[in-house]
Scaffold this active site. Structure first.
Site, PDB file in Angstrom:
ATOM      1  N   SER A 131       0.835  -1.197   0.000  1.00  0.00           N
ATOM      2  CA  SER A 131       0.000   0.000   0.000  1.00  0.00           C
ATOM      3  C   SER A 131       0.873   1.252   0.000  1.00  0.00           C
ATOM      4  O   SER A 131       1.636   1.471  -0.943  1.00  0.00           O
ATOM      5  CB  SER A 131      -0.954  -0.044   1.204  1.00  0.00           C
ATOM      6  OG  SER A 131      -2.039   0.829   1.026  1.00  0.00           O
ATOM      7  N   ASP A 227      -1.338  14.885  12.384  1.00  0.00           N
ATOM      8  CA  ASP A 227      -1.341  16.197  11.730  1.00  0.00           C
ATOM      9  C   ASP A 227      -0.615  16.136  10.388  1.00  0.00           C
ATOM     10  O   ASP A 227      -1.110  16.649   9.376  1.00  0.00           O
ATOM     11  CB  ASP A 227      -0.681  17.238  12.639  1.00  0.00           C
ATOM     12  CG  ASP A 227      -1.533  17.575  13.855  1.00  0.00           C
ATOM     13  OD1 ASP A 227      -2.759  17.352  13.788  1.00  0.00           O
ATOM     14  OD2 ASP A 227      -0.977  18.044  14.859  1.00  0.00           O
ATOM     15  N   HIS A 286      -7.115  -6.412   0.560  1.00  0.00           N
ATOM     16  CA  HIS A 286      -6.008  -5.462   0.428  1.00  0.00           C
ATOM     17  C   HIS A 286      -4.809  -5.883   1.259  1.00  0.00           C
ATOM     18  O   HIS A 286      -3.670  -5.712   0.839  1.00  0.00           O
ATOM     19  CB  HIS A 286      -6.487  -4.072   0.849  1.00  0.00           C
ATOM     20  CG  HIS A 286      -5.449  -3.000   0.720  1.00  0.00           C
ATOM     21  ND1 HIS A 286      -4.767  -2.765  -0.453  1.00  0.00           N
ATOM     22  CD2 HIS A 286      -4.967  -2.109   1.630  1.00  0.00           C
ATOM     23  CE1 HIS A 286      -3.910  -1.765  -0.268  1.00  0.00           C
ATOM     24  NE2 HIS A 286      -4.011  -1.357   0.977  1.00  0.00           N
TER      25      HIS A 286
END
Length: 305
Positions: A131, A227, A286
């Site tokens: 991924s 963040d 996945h």
């Protein structure tokens, strides 16, 4: 700056039921400067290296978004035993036990590896990425083919990711949890799971995300840099435009039940990786390595020969 924190350990990438254990490991606090550098500066990544025959190319695993090096712990150990090769599992920046930094781009993640692999004497290596880690691996192979002897990309392609996973929703849900200070870990984990369940119905996904919940001085926080990931999420879902191709051996290992790689992606795969072989693992989603670990390892071993 480093602090000590308790972290959950996840079996080899499994997204199913598991019994977490806790250990004290260093976790880097995120930078507060907020300043961006023109060129990404390498960060000292956390890694685990299993010894093996130094005359053979090492195997290097790169995990996906919200993951860590422990996702491949069992598979790495098995492959080290079965292939006699050195096997490296590494935490990407802003993940696991690696330091935090404001830049979560693929260019920055590649800079980290360009620093780490030669320093450990592991270049060129057999590079395996799942991924997000697969996109990092592809970019490293394209930009620094001298570091990559062969490439294995797990259920991702060099195009924009538009599959069904709602990563932005995961980030928002994780940022919204509120856990009282000094709460026992078991209760804190249960409370965090309850709060996440309001947005994330899939229990397996919640359990996976909760492996990132750590305790620092009696307070609970996420060891992933939410963040930075939120700010760069569009870039993480995309792939930097590339013109040069990678001529080395490449295997794209896809989950038969996954929608992350479509037939429409194949031309771009062939353009950038003309020697690519595309192989599908039936009954895998996945997380191919978690759903079908034996088929996953068999595919890797067959490609290494």
């Amino acid at each position: 700056m480093l602090c000590w924190a308790r972290t959950c350990r996840l079996p080899h990438g499994a997204l199913g039921p598991f019994a977490p254990s806790f250990s004290r490991v260093p976790v880097a606090l995120s930078s507060s400067s907020g300043q961006r550098e023109v060129k990404p500066r390498p960060l000292p990544l956390s890694y685990r290296l299993l010894d093996g025959d130094a005359t053979l190319p090492a195997i290097v695993f790169l995990h996906g978004l919200f993951g860590s090096k422990t996702n491949f712990k069992s598979i790495a150990k098995a492959l080290a035993q079965q292939t006699s090769r050195r096997v490296l599992t590494v935490d990407a920046r802003n993940h696991g036990d690696s330091p935090h930094g404001p830049d979560a781009s693929y260019e920055a993640m590649c800079q980290d590896l360009q620093s780490l692999l030669p320093r450990l004497g592991l270049a060129p290596c057999a590079l395996i990425g799942h991924s997000m880690g697969g996109k990092t691996a592809m970019l490293l192979a394209l930009q620094r083919p001298d570091l990559v002897e062969r490439l294995i990309v797990v259920d991702i392609s060099p195009v924009k990711t538009t599959a069904t996973s709602n990563f932005a929703t995961y980030v928002a849900a994780m940022k919204s949890i509120n856990i009282p200070d000094e709460m026992p870990r078991s209760q804190a984990r249960k409370l965090a799971d309850e709060q996440l369940s309001h947005t994330i119905q899939d229990m397996d996904v919640r359990q996976f995300l909760l492996t990132n919940l750590v305790e620092v001085d009696g307070r609970f926080r996420w060891r992933v840099n939410l963040d930075a990931l939120a700010e760069h999420l569009d870039k993480i879902m995309n792939f930097p435009p590339q013109q040069e191709s990678y001529s080395g051996p490449a295997l794209f290992l896809l989950g038969g039940n996954s929608q992350y790689v479509c037939p429409s992606h194949h031309p771009e795969i062939r353009r950038l990786f003309p020697g690519a072989r595309i192989q599908t693992v039936p009954n895998a989603g996945h997380w191919v390595h978690a759903d079908c670990p034996q088929d996953f390892m068999a595919a890797i071993q067959g490609f290494l020969v």
